[in-house]
Scaffold this active site. Sequence first.
Site, PDB file in Angstrom:
ATOM      1  N   HIS A  20      43.815  40.652  35.812  1.00 53.24           N
ATOM      2  CA  HIS A  20      44.169  41.754  36.728  1.00 53.24           C
ATOM      3  C   HIS A  20      44.292  41.193  38.141  1.00 53.24           C
ATOM      4  CE1 HIS A  20      43.548  46.278  37.747  1.00 53.24           C
ATOM      5  NE2 HIS A  20      44.083  45.666  38.790  1.00 53.24           N
ATOM      6  N   HIS A  22      47.247  41.371  41.287  1.00 53.32           N
ATOM      7  CA  HIS A  22      48.555  41.850  41.755  1.00 53.32           C
ATOM      8  C   HIS A  22      49.213  40.785  42.628  1.00 53.32           C
ATOM      9  CE1 HIS A  22      47.900  46.024  40.435  1.00 53.32           C
ATOM     10  NE2 HIS A  22      46.637  45.760  40.700  1.00 53.32           N
ATOM     11  N   HIS A 206      45.497  51.681  35.184  1.00 52.96           N
ATOM     12  CA  HIS A 206      44.416  51.833  36.166  1.00 52.96           C
ATOM     13  C   HIS A 206      43.860  53.242  35.974  1.00 52.96           C
ATOM     14  CE1 HIS A 206      46.298  48.391  38.082  1.00 52.96           C
ATOM     15  NE2 HIS A 206      45.452  48.394  39.095  1.00 52.96           N
ATOM     16  N   GLU A 209      38.951  54.716  38.283  1.00 51.93           N
ATOM     17  CA  GLU A 209      38.630  53.895  39.451  1.00 51.93           C
ATOM     18  C   GLU A 209      38.201  54.851  40.570  1.00 51.93           C
ATOM     19  OE1 GLU A 209      42.063  51.848  40.945  1.00 51.93           O
ATOM     20  OE2 GLU A 209      40.917  50.557  42.293  1.00 51.93           O
ATOM     21  N   ASP A 287      41.918  41.423  41.202  1.00 48.50           N
ATOM     22  CA  ASP A 287      42.736  42.529  41.711  1.00 48.50           C
ATOM     23  C   ASP A 287      43.704  42.039  42.796  1.00 48.50           C
ATOM     24  OD1 ASP A 287      43.681  45.087  41.563  1.00 48.50           O
ATOM     25  OD2 ASP A 287      42.060  46.018  42.696  1.00 48.50           O
TER      26      ASP A 287
HETATM   27 ZN   LIG Z   1      44.833  46.779  40.409  1.00 50.14          ZN
END
Ligand SMILES: [Zn+2]
Length: 344
Positions: A20, A22, A206, A209, A287
């Site tokens: 994970h 980005h 996602h 969260e 992330d």
């Molecule tokens: Zn993410």
Amino acid sequence: MQTRPAIPLNIAALPKVDLHRHLEGSLRLKTLAEIARNEGLDLPSDEDQLQSLVQLQINDPRTADAFLAKFQVLRMFYCSPQIIRRLTVEAVEDAAADNVRYLEINFSPAALASVGHFPMAEVVDWVLEAAIEAAERQDIGLRLIAGVNRHEGIDLAEEVARIAVDHFDRGLAGLSLAGNEIDFPADDFEGVFRAVKQAGLHVTIHAGEWVGGNAVRKAIENFGADRIGHGVRVMEDPLAITLAKEKRMPFEVCLSSNLMSGVIESLDEHPITQMMAAGLQVTLNTDDPGILNTSLSNEYALFLTHSDFSIETIKGMILTAVQAAFIKSSEKKQLERELIEELF
Ligand SMILES: [Zn+2]
């Protein structure tokens, strides 16, 4: 709040897996400053001044909006195919430098296409080519995941999904749903995700969260999710816990991200400990290492600092991530063999 403990050498040396990460959140500050200068962007070309615009600062509000606002600034940098390729290559190189041996990069074709009004299908080609070449040079495993944002609407999601299906098996292995979970529920996107799954792509959502565990249940039951992005609020919903355990659903947990975006108050209170105690499949990921000024080694160091677990637990988490990777089972076996040899 200590977010950058000294990274023990034994963590830095571990062969790691990041599922994970980005692309748009993985950019080097130095490169961004150079692009701002060379392209004459209406942004500071001084690294110190640029930092507060593209990296979360300790004084920034810890909210989803403050987090997502950084992506709005980052969109201004993708002004040419060369820049998009360069940023992609550097993201792969940075992961490899942290001893990440298998990496899945999540990227938003819409974000990368926006400033230059590039055709999204071409953007996907550029990212795939650059990432695959870089991964070969660095000798690491790699897949890409095309991402869509809830807040950008269903029409765009359908277009990205079509392009993702066209690029399936050329390094692109999945479709993800991200974005503002508070104001834009995922329900409208169910059909899009069901369709890409039918076409053979993997799906990661996602969920859980910024909103509760109910979203995790929906991601599993309605979207056919293969993995849950974050999902840390699953612990608020006993039914979601039971379902996730039944399905052996992998969770892509990202500690610094949860802290800096206000999902949790402090790392000592992060539900990762309860998630593991409940027998959930937990992986640790970055992330947005650029926005969060972190690395996967740093995330593991934070995990050890703020829990009672040992490095042996980390090794198990790395192997859990191998099982959750969007690759064929023969490739998983091969990767697992290679990592076990180094880990133990
Ligand atoms: Zn993410």
